[in-house]
Design a protein around this motif. Structure first.
Motif, PDB file in Angstrom:
ATOM      1  N   TRP A 261       0.791  -1.200  -0.024  1.00  0.00           N
ATOM      2  CA  TRP A 261      -0.061  -0.015   0.031  1.00  0.00           C
ATOM      3  C   TRP A 261       0.898   1.460   0.003  1.00  0.00           C
ATOM      4  CZ3 TRP A 261      -2.183  -2.922   4.498  1.00  0.00           C
ATOM      5  CH2 TRP A 261      -1.485  -2.874   5.700  1.00  0.00           C
ATOM      6  N   MET A 262       0.230   2.330  -0.605  1.00  0.00           N
ATOM      7  CA  MET A 262       0.884   3.554  -0.639  1.00  0.00           C
ATOM      8  C   MET A 262       0.189   4.535   0.391  1.00  0.00           C
ATOM      9  SD  MET A 262       0.390   4.281  -4.683  1.00  0.00           S
ATOM     10  CE  MET A 262       0.690   6.018  -4.701  1.00  0.00           C
ATOM     11  N   THR A 263      -1.234   4.382   0.643  1.00  0.00           N
ATOM     12  CA  THR A 263      -1.776   4.834   1.726  1.00  0.00           C
ATOM     13  C   THR A 263      -2.635   3.805   2.747  1.00  0.00           C
ATOM     14  OG1 THR A 263      -4.053   5.045   0.366  1.00  0.00           O
ATOM     15  CG2 THR A 263      -2.566   6.851   0.340  1.00  0.00           C
ATOM     16  N   ARG A 264      -2.611   4.043   3.938  1.00  0.00           N
ATOM     17  CA  ARG A 264      -3.154   2.977   4.854  1.00  0.00           C
ATOM     18  C   ARG A 264      -4.536   2.721   4.729  1.00  0.00           C
ATOM     19  NH1 ARG A 264       0.104   1.834   9.591  1.00  0.00           N
ATOM     20  NH2 ARG A 264      -1.666   0.988  10.288  1.00  0.00           N
ATOM     21  N   PRO A 265      -5.038   1.567   4.926  1.00  0.00           N
ATOM     22  CA  PRO A 265      -6.559   1.337   4.444  1.00  0.00           C
ATOM     23  C   PRO A 265      -7.136   1.691   5.801  1.00  0.00           C
ATOM     24  CG  PRO A 265      -5.117  -0.729   5.145  1.00  0.00           C
ATOM     25  CD  PRO A 265      -4.166   0.416   4.914  1.00  0.00           C
ATOM     26  N   GLU A 266      -8.539   1.703   5.540  1.00  0.00           N
ATOM     27  CA  GLU A 266      -9.447   2.120   6.876  1.00  0.00           C
ATOM     28  C   GLU A 266      -9.378   0.974   7.688  1.00  0.00           C
ATOM     29  OE1 GLU A 266     -13.114   3.100   5.303  1.00  0.00           O
ATOM     30  OE2 GLU A 266     -12.526   4.776   4.556  1.00  0.00           O
ATOM     31  N   ARG A 267      -9.084  -0.536   7.312  1.00  0.00           N
ATOM     32  CA  ARG A 267      -9.206  -1.654   7.859  1.00  0.00           C
ATOM     33  C   ARG A 267      -7.601  -2.017   8.249  1.00  0.00           C
ATOM     34  NH1 ARG A 267     -13.799  -5.394   4.917  1.00  0.00           N
ATOM     35  NH2 ARG A 267     -11.798  -5.998   3.906  1.00  0.00           N
ATOM     36  N   ASP A 268      -7.405  -2.768   9.073  1.00  0.00           N
ATOM     37  CA  ASP A 268      -6.182  -3.091   9.539  1.00  0.00           C
ATOM     38  C   ASP A 268      -5.514  -4.312   8.633  1.00  0.00           C
ATOM     39  OD1 ASP A 268      -6.618  -3.326  13.067  1.00  0.00           O
ATOM     40  OD2 ASP A 268      -6.244  -1.782  11.784  1.00  0.00           O
ATOM     41  N   TYR A 269      -6.074  -4.894   7.880  1.00  0.00           N
ATOM     42  CA  TYR A 269      -5.679  -6.079   6.912  1.00  0.00           C
ATOM     43  C   TYR A 269      -6.402  -5.699   5.654  1.00  0.00           C
ATOM     44  CZ  TYR A 269      -3.768  -7.971  11.411  1.00  0.00           C
ATOM     45  OH  TYR A 269      -3.057  -8.170  12.469  1.00  0.00           O
ATOM     46  N   VAL A 270      -5.502  -6.244   4.676  1.00  0.00           N
ATOM     47  CA  VAL A 270      -5.879  -6.217   3.177  1.00  0.00           C
ATOM     48  C   VAL A 270      -6.041  -7.533   2.773  1.00  0.00           C
ATOM     49  CG1 VAL A 270      -5.469  -5.379   0.870  1.00  0.00           C
ATOM     50  CG2 VAL A 270      -4.933  -3.938   2.927  1.00  0.00           C
ATOM     51  N   ALA A 271      -7.095  -7.986   2.298  1.00  0.00           N
ATOM     52  CA  ALA A 271      -7.051  -9.355   1.617  1.00  0.00           C
ATOM     53  C   ALA A 271      -7.201  -9.310   0.251  1.00  0.00           C
ATOM     54  CB  ALA A 271      -8.431 -10.212   2.182  1.00  0.00           C
ATOM     55  N   PHE A 272      -6.406  -9.951  -0.410  1.00  0.00           N
ATOM     56  CA  PHE A 272      -6.408  -9.828  -2.005  1.00  0.00           C
ATOM     57  C   PHE A 272      -5.929 -11.209  -2.776  1.00  0.00           C
ATOM     58  CE2 PHE A 272      -1.859  -9.729  -0.304  1.00  0.00           C
ATOM     59  CZ  PHE A 272      -1.051 -10.405  -1.333  1.00  0.00           C
ATOM     60  N   THR A 273      -6.289 -10.872  -3.960  1.00  0.00           N
ATOM     61  CA  THR A 273      -6.352 -12.151  -4.948  1.00  0.00           C
ATOM     62  C   THR A 273      -5.454 -11.742  -5.917  1.00  0.00           C
ATOM     63  OG1 THR A 273      -8.769 -12.832  -4.529  1.00  0.00           O
ATOM     64  CG2 THR A 273      -7.471 -13.701  -6.550  1.00  0.00           C
ATOM     65  N   PHE A 274      -4.317 -12.451  -6.192  1.00  0.00           N
ATOM     66  CA  PHE A 274      -3.286 -12.213  -7.157  1.00  0.00           C
ATOM     67  C   PHE A 274      -3.428 -13.188  -8.384  1.00  0.00           C
ATOM     68  CE2 PHE A 274       0.978 -12.032  -8.930  1.00  0.00           C
ATOM     69  CZ  PHE A 274       1.256 -10.723  -8.472  1.00  0.00           C
ATOM     70  N   GLU A 275      -3.919 -12.859  -9.700  1.00  0.00           N
ATOM     71  CA  GLU A 275      -4.275 -13.589 -10.860  1.00  0.00           C
ATOM     72  C   GLU A 275      -2.981 -13.215 -11.832  1.00  0.00           C
ATOM     73  OE1 GLU A 275      -7.971 -13.516 -12.231  1.00  0.00           O
ATOM     74  OE2 GLU A 275      -8.789 -11.981 -10.530  1.00  0.00           O
ATOM     75  N   THR A 276      -2.557 -14.156 -12.510  1.00  0.00           N
ATOM     76  CA  THR A 276      -1.578 -14.167 -13.584  1.00  0.00           C
ATOM     77  C   THR A 276      -2.138 -14.876 -15.070  1.00  0.00           C
ATOM     78  OG1 THR A 276      -0.131 -15.987 -13.179  1.00  0.00           O
ATOM     79  CG2 THR A 276       0.391 -13.866 -12.262  1.00  0.00           C
ATOM     80  N   THR A 277      -1.603 -14.288 -16.001  1.00  0.00           N
ATOM     81  CA  THR A 277      -1.878 -14.919 -17.472  1.00  0.00           C
ATOM     82  C   THR A 277      -0.523 -14.992 -18.001  1.00  0.00           C
ATOM     83  OG1 THR A 277      -2.808 -12.942 -18.555  1.00  0.00           O
ATOM     84  CG2 THR A 277      -4.380 -14.397 -17.645  1.00  0.00           C
TER      85      THR A 277
END
Length: 279
Positions: A261-277
């Motif tokens: 992150w560049m700026t802190r999120p409102e929530r403490d943790y960031v869940a994310f999905t990383f897709e590649t082709t």
């Protein structure tokens, strides 16, 4: 409505005393002071409970006198009226230092079984069940620590003996180009990486590319007021709930990518999905 503050209640506890030692048998008389919500303070050294986290390094009496019984590091803590204060104690032989700290997995707590090596001297220790470690008899100099554990990214940090070292370690995230992965959430106290001129709290992702190709990357996460960024092969892109990039790769190899992150999120943790082709 707001809860009334009791002016006679203890607001905080502080501890004073020597915490650096260079010989077995040395002692230090700790003093504990309670500061009340009304601003008054009181010596409570003999009124609370003293405790040592490692009695193989230091013991502490009911009146707050600590005695060094071995080289290493430990925590001396004091409890009084539901408040706690603590100090880090270090004991080493003359002309050497003890370097200690804690290895942790962001979002999960202390990480046991990590081999931590001071690279100049070759001296090492293994983190305990709480992730704590102490390396004794290290020559006095600028120190560099290397932490390794199977399944985790290796960490190297510069430190000094005066610091209590914080060593966050991330699990290795590795996928083949064309695959999708959902790593552990990015934590607010995650690993900081220096990427060019940027400092980013990031997750490191390893993508195996089997041939010269263009790797397409798409990362998505819940919209939460956070601007996230992807760094890969000199390409930088950002977004607020998703981002995508095409990464040209000229040879068969593993490509290291950073998402954070560049700026802190409102929530403490960031869940994310990383897709590649791959194409």
């Amino acid at each position: 409505r707001p809860t009334a503050v009791d002016p006679n209640a203890v607001g905080r506890i502080s501890i004073a005393g020597n915490v650096i030692f260079n010989g077995i048998g040395q002692t230090s008389q700790f003093a504990a002071t309670a500061t009340f919500n009304d601003g008054n303070s009181k010596d409570v050294t003999a009124d609370g409970q003293w405790q040592s986290s490692d009695t193989h390094v230091a013991t502490v009496s009911e009146t707050g006198e600590a005695k060094i019984v071995g080289f290493g590091t430990c925590v001396i803590s004091f409890d009084y009226e539901k408040q706690r204060a603590s100090v880090n104690v270090r004991a080493s032989s003359p002309d050497t230092v003890t370097v200690g700290g804690r290895v942790r997995e962001p979002g999960s707590g202390g990480l046991p079984g990590v081999v931590v090596v001071e690279t100049s001297s070759g001296r090492s220790a293994v983190s305990n069940s709480n992730g704590q470690f102490a390396i004794s008899d290290v020559p006095r100099r600028q120190l560099r620590l290397k932490a390794e554990k199977d399944g985790y990214e290796t960490r190297e940090v510069d430190t000094t003996a005066e610091q209590q070292v914080d060593l966050p370690m991330q699990r290795v995230v590795r996928l083949a180009a064309g695959e999708t992965v959902k790593p552990a959430d990015l934590a607010p106290n995650d690993v900081q990486y220096v990427i060019g001129k940027d400092v980013c709290i990031c997750r490191l992702i390893r993508v195996a590319v089997p041939r010269a190709a263009t790797v397409g990357v798409r990362v998505s996460w819940p919209k939460m007021g956070a601007t996230m960024r992807l760094f890969a092969e000199g390409v930088t892109v950002s977004g607020e709930d998703e981002l995508s990039a095409d990464i040209p790769v000229s040879t068969t190899r593993e490509v290291v990518m950073y998402f954070g992150w560049m700026t802190r999120p409102e929530r403490d943790y960031v869940a994310f999905t990383f897709e590649t082709t791959i194409r």
